[in-house]
Scaffold this active site. Structure first.
Site, PDB file in Angstrom:
ATOM      1  CB  SER A  37      40.371  50.212  38.295  1.00 18.63           C
ATOM      2  OG  SER A  37      39.274  50.732  37.579  1.00 18.63           O
ATOM      3  CE1 TYR A  90      37.128  47.148  41.207  1.00 24.02           C
ATOM      4  CE2 TYR A  90      36.945  49.169  39.915  1.00 24.02           C
ATOM      5  CZ  TYR A  90      37.405  47.862  40.053  1.00 24.02           C
ATOM      6  OH  TYR A  90      38.145  47.291  39.045  1.00 24.02           O
ATOM      7  CE  LYS A  98      40.777  47.275  41.481  1.00 23.99           C
ATOM      8  NZ  LYS A  98      41.683  46.132  41.337  1.00 23.99           N
ATOM      9  N   GLY A 143      44.466  35.726  41.659  1.00 22.43           N
ATOM     10  CA  GLY A 143      43.170  35.828  40.960  1.00 22.43           C
ATOM     11  C   GLY A 143      43.278  35.374  39.522  1.00 22.43           C
ATOM     12  CB  ALA A 144      45.613  33.112  37.928  1.00 21.59           C
ATOM     13  CB  ALA A 157      37.910  54.150  48.168  1.00 28.31           C
ATOM     14  NE  ARG A 206      35.800  35.461  37.274  1.00 28.04           N
ATOM     15  CZ  ARG A 206      34.772  35.479  38.086  1.00 28.04           C
ATOM     16  NH1 ARG A 206      34.019  34.423  38.212  1.00 28.04           N
ATOM     17  NH2 ARG A 206      34.477  36.572  38.757  1.00 28.04           N
ATOM     18  CG  ASN A 220      44.274  39.908  38.121  1.00 30.68           C
ATOM     19  OD1 ASN A 220      43.930  40.795  37.331  1.00 30.68           O
ATOM     20  ND2 ASN A 220      43.524  38.836  38.330  1.00 30.68           N
TER      21      ASN A 220
HETATM   22  P1  NAI Z   1      37.066  38.560  37.272  1.00 33.20           P
HETATM   23  O1  NAI Z   1      35.954  38.711  38.225  1.00 33.20           O
HETATM   24  O2  NAI Z   1      36.825  37.867  35.974  1.00 33.20           O
HETATM   25  O3  NAI Z   1      38.315  37.847  37.990  1.00 33.20           O
HETATM   26  C1  NAI Z   1      38.724  38.228  39.284  1.00 33.20           C
HETATM   27  C2  NAI Z   1      39.684  37.186  39.829  1.00 33.20           C
HETATM   28  O4  NAI Z   1      39.966  37.521  41.201  1.00 33.20           O
HETATM   29  C3  NAI Z   1      39.111  35.787  39.811  1.00 33.20           C
HETATM   30  O5  NAI Z   1      40.134  34.863  39.513  1.00 33.20           O
HETATM   31  C4  NAI Z   1      38.634  35.597  41.238  1.00 33.20           C
HETATM   32  O6  NAI Z   1      38.617  34.249  41.643  1.00 33.20           O
HETATM   33  C5  NAI Z   1      39.719  36.375  41.993  1.00 33.20           C
HETATM   34  N1  NAI Z   1      39.251  36.744  43.317  1.00 33.20           N
HETATM   35  C6  NAI Z   1      38.189  37.520  43.646  1.00 33.20           C
HETATM   36  N2  NAI Z   1      38.066  37.592  44.972  1.00 33.20           N
HETATM   37  C7  NAI Z   1      39.069  36.846  45.507  1.00 33.20           C
HETATM   38  C8  NAI Z   1      39.467  36.529  46.824  1.00 33.20           C
HETATM   39  N3  NAI Z   1      38.794  36.992  47.896  1.00 33.20           N
HETATM   40  N4  NAI Z   1      40.556  35.741  47.005  1.00 33.20           N
HETATM   41  C9  NAI Z   1      41.228  35.277  45.950  1.00 33.20           C
HETATM   42  N5  NAI Z   1      40.901  35.527  44.667  1.00 33.20           N
HETATM   43  C10 NAI Z   1      39.822  36.297  44.452  1.00 33.20           C
HETATM   44  O7  NAI Z   1      37.630  40.011  37.051  1.00 33.20           O
HETATM   45  P2  NAI Z   1      38.545  40.667  35.924  1.00 33.20           P
HETATM   46  O8  NAI Z   1      37.697  41.520  35.109  1.00 33.20           O
HETATM   47  O9  NAI Z   1      39.416  39.656  35.286  1.00 33.20           O
HETATM   48  O10 NAI Z   1      39.421  41.633  36.865  1.00 33.20           O
HETATM   49  C11 NAI Z   1      40.748  41.341  37.269  1.00 33.20           C
HETATM   50  C12 NAI Z   1      41.324  42.583  37.915  1.00 33.20           C
HETATM   51  O11 NAI Z   1      41.265  43.668  36.983  1.00 33.20           O
HETATM   52  C13 NAI Z   1      40.548  43.046  39.157  1.00 33.20           C
HETATM   53  O12 NAI Z   1      41.451  43.517  40.129  1.00 33.20           O
HETATM   54  C14 NAI Z   1      39.698  44.183  38.622  1.00 33.20           C
HETATM   55  O13 NAI Z   1      39.368  45.122  39.626  1.00 33.20           O
HETATM   56  C15 NAI Z   1      40.624  44.773  37.576  1.00 33.20           C
HETATM   57  N6  NAI Z   1      39.931  45.570  36.559  1.00 33.20           N
HETATM   58  C16 NAI Z   1      39.015  44.991  35.706  1.00 33.20           C
HETATM   59  C17 NAI Z   1      38.379  45.775  34.745  1.00 33.20           C
HETATM   60  C18 NAI Z   1      37.365  45.208  33.805  1.00 33.20           C
HETATM   61  O14 NAI Z   1      36.748  45.989  33.053  1.00 33.20           O
HETATM   62  N7  NAI Z   1      37.164  43.907  33.744  1.00 33.20           N
HETATM   63  C19 NAI Z   1      38.677  47.211  34.616  1.00 33.20           C
HETATM   64  C20 NAI Z   1      39.655  47.697  35.553  1.00 33.20           C
HETATM   65  C21 NAI Z   1      40.263  46.900  36.474  1.00 33.20           C
END
Ligand code: NAI
Length: 248
Positions: free
Chosen positions: A141, A155, A159, A12-13, A157, A15, A89
């Site tokens: 999270s 979500y 995490k 998930g890199a 559950a 963004r 991630n």
């Molecule tokens: P984001 O939505 O900006 O990025 C998520 C990444 O995961 C993206 O690169 C996306 O392409 C990838 N992704 C999503 N579904 C996918 C799939 N089915 N297959 C492959 N890649 C997939 O989210 P963000 O904020 O950068 O979050 C990253 C991690 O951090 C997540 O696991 C999120 O749950 C966790 N997190 C984020 C928080 C926040 O406040 N932004 C707080 C706590 C945890």
């Protein structure tokens, strides 16, 4: 350079937090495979990482599909002599109360966040077991530890499942010198947080003792620490990065 001569995967890199983690590991000497679903964004990231002098390969695939994890393992075998670090991630969220949630929506969040983490661990761990070392960092999270009114129960559950999986793998894999930890970010400013209304953001800031939202770098720096030899005696932990909004 905490990660010189290390080979790492970041899922998930494309963004947000994942992108920042990939760049931080690369700046500290790691060669990378970056995964996600958006080829263009991953190619841009790969070029950025290559301009830092590190190798970077792109792996496209839906993390919720076990076949994608197997393809990732093939990519590792083709391009790297070993695999030292796996950062799980990739994740999705949704804001819906329980009674509005469709069964399919529940399933999708569990599939991406929890099952995707499991499939990737299962595909990559055999290499770490064989080489008798490795580090996994799962991005969980704060919602794994305390319910959040605005998140969907799926979500939290998923995490909480990741935190348990982290402890279980840490216990099972310790004999192979493999450490497994999780990070539990609170509110971090990314595309995911763009869903928040101004009112919600204001209320959130009032609740955070440090009176600011987190940045992707705050998470990436902890992942770097856990992935490095600075953390050789730390395994099975789920570490809060949340400005004090939840303490345990
Ligand atoms: P984001 O939505 O900006 O990025 C998520 C990444 O995961 C993206 O690169 C996306 O392409 C990838 N992704 C999503 N579904 C996918 C799939 N089915 N297959 C492959 N890649 C997939 O989210 P963000 O904020 O950068 O979050 C990253 C991690 O951090 C997540 O696991 C999120 O749950 C966790 N997190 C984020 C928080 C926040 O406040 N932004 C707080 C706590 C945890």
């Amino acid at each position: 350079m905490l990660l010189e001569n290390k080979y790492a995967i970041v899922t998930g890199a494309t963004r947000g937090i994942g992108r920042q983690i990939a760049l931080t590991l690369a700046k500290n000497g790691a060669d990378l495979i970056v995964t996600g679903t958006n080829d263009k964004l991953l190619q841009q990231l790969a070029e950025e990482i290559q301009s830092l002098g590190q190798k970077c390969f792109v792996n496209i695939g839906n993390i919720a599909d076990p076949a994608a994890a197997k393809a990732l393992a093939v990519n590792v075998e083709k391009n790297f002599p070993q695999i030292d670090i796996l950062v799980n991630n990739a994740g999705i969220n949704m804001r819906k109360p329980t009674l509005d949630m469709l069964d399919d929506e529940w399933q999708k969040i569990i599939d991406v966040n929890l099952n995707g983490t499991f499939y990737t661990c299962k595909a990559i761990l055999p290499y770490m077991v064989k080489q008798e070392h490795g580090v996994i960092v799962n991005v969980s999270s704060s919602t794994a530890k305390t319910p959040h009114r605005n998140a969907t129960p799926a979500y939290g559950a998923s995490k909480a499942g990741i935190n348990y999986l982290t402890q279980h793998l840490a216990l099972e894999m310790a004999k192979y010198n493999i450490r497994v930890n999780a990070v539990c970010p609170g509110p971090i400013e990314t595309d995911m947080s763009k869903q928040w209304t101004t009112e919600y953001r204001k209320k959130l800031l009032e609740r955070i003792p440090l009176k600011k939202l987190g940045q992707p770098a705050d998470v990436a720096n902890m992942v770097l620490f856990l992935a490095s030899d600075m953390a050789v005696f730390i395994t099975g932990e789920s570490i809060n990065i949340n400005g004090g909004i939840y303490m345990n």
